[in-house]
Design an enzyme around this catalytic site. Structure first.
Site, PDB file in Angstrom:
ATOM      1  N   CYS A   8      59.139-119.771  64.176  1.00 50.28           N
ATOM      2  CA  CYS A   8      59.186-118.886  65.339  1.00 50.28           C
ATOM      3  C   CYS A   8      59.929-117.600  64.992  1.00 50.28           C
ATOM      4  CB  CYS A   8      59.777-119.627  66.535  1.00 50.28           C
ATOM      5  SG  CYS A   8      59.454-118.777  68.089  1.00 50.28           S
ATOM      6  N   GLU A  60      59.925-128.796  64.942  1.00 52.81           N
ATOM      7  CA  GLU A  60      61.147-129.561  65.234  1.00 52.81           C
ATOM      8  C   GLU A  60      61.197-130.007  66.688  1.00 52.81           C
ATOM      9  OE1 GLU A  60      60.922-126.405  65.241  1.00 52.81           O
ATOM     10  OE2 GLU A  60      62.426-125.420  66.499  1.00 52.81           O
ATOM     11  N   HIS A  64      56.746-124.778  67.027  1.00 56.86           N
ATOM     12  CA  HIS A  64      58.009-125.450  66.677  1.00 56.86           C
ATOM     13  C   HIS A  64      57.796-126.900  66.254  1.00 56.86           C
ATOM     14  CE1 HIS A  64      60.956-122.438  68.094  1.00 56.86           C
ATOM     15  NE2 HIS A  64      59.999-122.101  68.948  1.00 56.86           N
TER      16      HIS A  64
END
Lengths: 260, 977
Positions: A97, A226, A224
């Site tokens: 990002c 994660e 993302h």
């Protein structure tokens, strides 16, 4: 290399995904350290002690001027050489990002003409002109990148206002495809190429969601991974059950294994 | 005086525009907005300008390329370097140029980043001022340009627009420091009229009795107060800081024997918490937020704040600083909690009200909502804290006075909850610099709005800088974990005066005001002391760690400045460059406020019920299809996707149930669930409840309904009923008259009654009074509004339940009784009907019901669960279907109801509480029914693969039939803003 690779997670003022990025790396077998920008910029040679570098998401320095610009300039001026050395000696790096925006602004991605310092693409305002947090599907469209396996899909939330990738010119665009630097592209719910909004959340040229560098060891992507790391992150887990290995976890496992 | 726009050194400008042929989404959006305002299409181009002063002379022409590389994107932009004396580039023929610049003293968050970027490539900039230029083609005349300037481009409180500018925008120069002047206010011999005048002229918002108390104190001291002392008293005694209206004694008359509360909220809501005495409540009504146990190592904190008046005037800045303020409440709880979840609730006027239909000086509701959403989005997203729960309410009486509630949940180690400054600790201020921002914010929020507010209060508007606060957050948590300080609080309303005054209440403090780092020179000692500049915290630092703290803050890019010492003298002593400007007794400051007794009246309960109940049933020929579609598209119910998707609601990776759920990702979740410790399944749910349409008829019922809805919203996603805590936020018009004061008293009693009956304690709260606006046609008062927020723990977030229908052939089980209760209902609003019975809660039975539903969910045999609230059964069932992409066939015959109730429309649309709708598989039906024994429940239908929503009535004939696609379309209409 090391059984438990060391990962450096660098954060600047406004970085806000550092804890979950470090958690993902740790969970996949790395030993992660979160370091503020100042000590890193003062002593970038400390990267020699690490095998992995992560630039997490957020709003570095408020994303003033342009997303990722200020921190990108600082990194290019003071740590560019060290990052290039890291991947030359078999390390790997990821920018997620805002981290991707930073790597693009420092010219490390895609780095066609020179390793860094000359931005060749940009990440600008979404076509819908607003920040969007929504889950997107991507396909891995190249076998160049150590963080990804060609043909797989990745489902993860995108959460950004400036994710529309535009190459500098047609030549850059062509080269990105020819050299397999385009590693992730947004796809539709049934795997369609070049889907409309909201499946492509930002209007990126050729639905590009992620790029890699010339070595294939640096990955930059807007969504993302994660945030699709634990089974209950999935937006429909209460319908479809809890996955054993969420998509984002696969990506981090590959990256950590690539430097082991 | 604000900073001086004249430059002190040579400067240059760089103007950056998007290359032709490349997209500019900002320009496109602005063109659409201007087109909408003017009623015809226009074209827009945008230029970003940077005016930079340098140390020494500006870089030569040879450095131009480097300058462009910093300020422009080589792929997207073309940029132009302009010398200080170069003319403003004229727009192309047929276009007009409008420059938008911040007014002197208004926060320019980008300036610091630009400085940093220029330094990174080797320049030596002195100061930076950023601006925007708008090139416009298509405005018909000058009047249209004025309209564009005022309505689309700028908020004239904080920005100015220069049409066809000739003069270059210069960076701000530096001001000379203000000379220190000790001012004594001749108070001792003043008569009452003078006292009142002094209060008004000084914007002190102190009434005569308070001024007299101050006068008496200083007569005893044998001197007059200094201006700074008077300001300190005004800030500390302000409604905003002291909540003096609701802490005064109240005598309640009208419904039976009169009763007296020495301190209304303390003896109702807080007393209930004390009476419950639950061991998992770790800190209640004491700190900046309430604190409850989370797991063995951690506790969670929760606080909800309002920021109403600033949001009425400057919605973007007001809402942003509102969120920024509540985040600092979290950071100022205990020795600092880490913010992990934000909530937001907005109450605004109808979105189609145009500026012509509003009193002068009022922004249209649409623009207010745009501004507050953008403010929360930009501040919250930049802070990296998910905003994942909220609501929007629309009512005409919020048109001049919107409500903006911002909440935050924090996580704190359990050994960091206690704090106490020690004698000898150093007073430190951390974070942003102090300017003239928000002077008189605390006293301003204690006054009502009127049409002059938009000019007189411009100083009260603050603009936040989220990145400054993010750095502050990182630095404070770092220092906390190293044990370097003993107490912390945020600089909110009243600025340093309130923060240091509060922290030093027991000890006293000496403070040297000239040490406070300033954004610009020229502030007086008094201004420094009460400035509400954002992004600052005050710490009591152990003297032996002062140096380390300063050094560590530097790593985070945060300024940490020692201002003085907590002394143990019991006096607040302020100096400016060594010269005394205040010496106040802490005892008088905190306990000198005169205690008042106020009389309040309430309507007799029987009478209230009788007048409220006098309504006809819904018409027999009601078109149920049409009403359901209208309800789904109505402002309080329709999808808030447009807002939620603009918020980063998943950052920090704790999200286990998102604000929108279901197959298509747009089902409205009752609450959100967060697992904040990565890798642990322990979590919590957050939800809210509000019933502003019932408060005027029955404030006590409103309290019960709001508490109950908040509870249903967290139970429905799997929260524990026995680990559930509440927050209250009262937003009321002025309570100067007995009846309105009575209404707030009854509402507080309702909160107490519900909390005691449910054993769900309130742990924190806040009130905001004077939410009303004087206009030439009279006073517009907001509906009395209570927001209740709930937080409930989950032992394992993988047991959470969402509201989307999961599978065809599963049964729908309605829990709870439906009665003819339409008072304040959405059906009545849409049908234009007044009155109706406000839903009545039988608290002991409701408690049993919540317990039973929580038990059923804990058994993991409930596949989906949805709370029934606005729009009743029809809306809840329709939402479950559209969220799951399934149809349903319902039969009203099994709806639990009192004998004699035989009206289909009542069963569909009544808003009785508490009720839940549960989805259960055939195999699990017996087990779940068993868990619900003793509680009214009935199987009212099944889910179907065929995506059609059908209902048959009591006389078994079709009552309602709509394709789920049509329901979805109506629900996804969204708010038009």
């Amino acid at each position: 290399m090391a059984a438990r690779p060391r990962a450096l997670v660098v954060r600047s003022a406004g970085t806000n995904c550092d804890a979950e990025t470090a958690f993902a790396l740790e969970s996949c077998g790395a030993q992660a350290t979160i370091l503020p920008a100042e000590p890193f910029l003062e002593r970038p040679e400390l990267l020699a002690d690490y095998q992995l570098l992560a630039i997490p998401g957020g709003f570095s320095y408020g994303d003033d001027i342009l997303a990722g610009k200020v921190f990108g300039l600082e990194l290019a001026a003071r740590a560019g050489e060290q990052i290039v050395k890291l991947v030359q000696r078999g390390g790997a790096a990821i920018g997620i990002c805002n981290g991707f925006q930073i790597l693009v602004q420092m010219g490390l991605l895609p780095g066609l003409e020179q390793p860094f310092g000359k931005p060749e693409v940009t990440l600008t305002d979404n076509d819908v002109h607003k920040y969007q947090d929504r889950w997107v599907r991507m396909r891995v469209t190249s076998d160049r990148c150590v963080w990804l396996a060609k043909g797989e899909t990745l489902f993860a939330p995108a959460a950004h206002g400036e994710g529309k990738l535009i190459p500098r010119d047609e030549a850059v665009r062509r080269t990105l495809h020819e050299q397999g630097r385009v590693v992730l592209r947004y796809i539709g719910p049934n795997g369609e190429d070049d889907p409309p909004f909201p499946h492509c959340p930002n209007g990126a040229v050729d639905s590009i969601a992620g790029l890699t560098d010339r070595t294939g060891r640096i990955l930059g992507l807007m969504p993302h991974p994660e945030r699709h790391f634990l089974p209950w992150h999935h937006p429909t887990w209460t319908r479809d059950g809890l996955a054993e290995v969420p998509d984002g976890r696969k990506l981090f496992e590959r990256g950590v294994n690539a430097v082991r | 005086m604000a900073p001086n726009p004249s430059p002190t050194s040579a400067f240059l400008r760089v103007e950056v525009a998007t290359r032709s042929g490349l997209p500019d989404a900002h320009a496109k959006k602005l063109a659409a907005e201007i087109g909408r305002t003017l009623g015809h299409p226009v074209e827009v181009q945008l230029i970003r300008g940077y005016s930079v002063a340098f140390v020494g002379s500006p870089p030569g022409e040879e450095a131009t390329a480097k300058l462009h590389a910093v300020l422009a994107d080589p792929v997207l932009h073309q940029s132009q370097r302009l010398a200080a004396d170069a003319p403003v580039p004229p727009p192309p023929a047929g276009w007009r140029r409008l420059d938008v610049v911040r007014r002197p003293g208004v926060m320019d968050p980008a300036a610091a980043s630009v400085l940093r970027a220029l330094e990174a490539v080797g320049f030596a900039p002195r100061s930076v001022r950023t601006y925007r230029a708008v090139l416009l083609r298509g405005a018909a005349d000058e009047a249209q340009l004025q309209t564009v300037a005022q309505r689309c481009l700028a908020n004239l409180l904080v920005e100015e627009v220069r049409l066809d500018p000739r003069e270059a925008i210069a960076p701000f120069g530096e001001l000379a420091p203000a000379p220190f002047r000790r001012v004594e206010v001749a108070l001792r011999d003043a008569d009452d009229a003078t006292l009142v005048r002094l209060s008004k002229e000084g914007m002190l918002a102190l009434d005569l009795a308070e001024m007299q108390a101050i006068q008496a104190h200083y007569r005893k001291e044998g001197r007059d107060p200094t201006d700074v002392e008077l300001e300190t008293l005004a800030q500390t005694w302000s409604e905003h800081c002291k909540h003096k209206t609701l802490t005064s004694a109240v005598e309640l008359h009208g419904d039976g024997a009169p009763r007296r509360y020495e301190n209304l909220l303390k003896e109702t809501i807080f007393a209930a918490t004390q009476q419950l005495n639950l061991p998992w409540c770790l800190s209640v009504f004491r700190d900046n937020a309430g604190v409850i146990e989370f797991d063995e190592q951690y506790a969670v904190t929760f606080k909800v704040e309002t920021h109403n008046h600033p949001s009425a005037l400057e919605p973007y800045g007001g809402a942003g600083t509102g969120l920024g303020g509540v985040l600092r409440d979290t950071l100022g709880t205990g020795l600092g909690a880490k913010p992990i979840l934000s909530t937001d609730v907005f109450c605004v006027g109808p979105l189609d009200l145009e500026v012509e239909a509003l009193p002068p000086g009022t922004l249209p509701p649409r623009r207010i909502l745009q501004g507050i959403v953008a403010g929360v989005r930009d501040y919250g997203n930049r802070m990296g804290i998910p905003t994942a729960n909220g609501a929007v309410f629309v009512h005409p009486d919020y048109r001049t006075n919107p409500l903006v509630f911002c909440g935050n949940v924090g996580l704190i180690p359990r050994d960091k909850i206690a704090k106490a400054a020690q004698k000898g600790d150093k007073v430190f201020v951390l974070g942003g610099r102090t300017g003239r921002d928000g002077i008189h914010g605390a006293t301003f929020s204690s006054l009502s709005l009127d049409s002059s507010s938009s000019t007189v209060a411009s100083g009260a508007v603050q603009i936040g800088n989220a990145i400054e606060e993010k750095k502050l957050l990182d630095a404070v948590l770092d220092a906390r974990d190293r044990g370097w300080f003993t107490a912390i609080t945020d600089c909110g309303a009243g600025g340093l005066s309130s923060a240091i005054g509060e922290m030093g209440e027991e000890l006293g403090a000496d403070v040297e005001l000239s040490r406070v780092p300033l954004k610009y020179q020229g502030l007086t000692a008094g201004e420094i002391w009460i400035s509400e500049a954002q992004e600052r915290m005050v710490l009591a630092v152990k003297p032996e760690h002062a140096e380390e703290l300063r050094a560590r803050c530097k790593v985070h890019g945060v300024e940490a400045t020692e201002l003085g010492t907590f002394t143990g003298s019991g006096r607040l002593r302020l100096t400016f460059a060594g010269q005394p400007c205040a010496d106040l007794s802490m005892e008088f400051l905190h306990h000198g406020l005169p205690k008042r007794t106020r009389r309040a009246t309430v309507a007799p309960r029987a009478a209230a019920a009788a007048t409220a109940g006098a309504t006809e049933p819904l018409p027999r020929d009601l078109d149920c299809n049409r009403l359901l579609l209208q309800l789904l598209a109505s402002p309080d119910i329709t999808s808030k996707e447009e807002i939620v998707r603009q918020y980063d609601h998943e950052v920090l990776a704790g999200s286990a149930v998102k604000p929108m759920v279901g197959a298509g990702g747009f089902g409205p979740s009752d609450g959100c669930v967060i697992a904040p410790r990565l890798g642990s399944k322990k979590g919590f749910a957050v939800g809210c409840g509000m019933s502003p349409t019932t408060g005027a008829a029955d404030p006590h019922a409103m309290a019960l309904l709001s508490v109950d809805e908040a509870i249903r919203n967290v139970i429905a996603v799997g929260g524990r009923f026995d680990r559930l805590a509440l927050l209250d936020n009262f937003a009321w018009p002025s309570v100067d008259d007995e009846a309105t004061l009575g209404s707030i008293a009854r509402c507080a009693e309702g909160c107490r009654d519900a909390a005691l009956a449910y054993r769900t304690p309130f742990i924190s709260g806040k009130d905001s009074l004077h939410n009303q606006t004087k206009t030439k046609d009279g006073v517009i008062r907001i509906p009395p509004t209570l927001l209740v927020s709930a937080i409930a723990l989950l032992d394992d977030v993988t047991g959470a339940v969402t509201m989307d229908a999961k599978r065809a052939d599963h049964h729908l089980l309605l829990v709870g009784e439906t009665r003819a209760e339409f008072g304040g209902s959405r059906a009545h609003t849409l049908l234009g009907r007044a009155g109706g019975v406000v839903p009545r809660l039988d608290l002991p039975r409701a408690k049993a019901l919540h317990e039973a539903v929580a038990r059923a969910l804990a058994s993991r045999k409930v596949r989906s669960c949805h709370d029934l609230s606005e729009g009743g059964l029809a809306v809840a069932a329709a939402e479950m279907c559209l969220a799951g992409g399934l149809g349903a066939a319902l039969h009203l015959g099994n709806v639990p109801r009192p004998a004699g109730l035989d009206d289909d429309a009542t069963l569909l649309f009544s808003e009785s509480a508490p009720r839940y709708l549960l989805e259960v598989a055939w195999d699990d039906l017996d087990a779940v029914t068993q868990l619900l024994s003793g509680v009214p429940h009935g199987v009212i239908g099944t889910l179907t693969e065929r995506p059609v929503f059908t209902v048959s009535g009591l006389a078994p004939k079709p009552l309602l039939q709509i394709d789920v696609a049509k329901l979805t379309e109506a629900f996804r209409t969204g708010l038009d803003f």
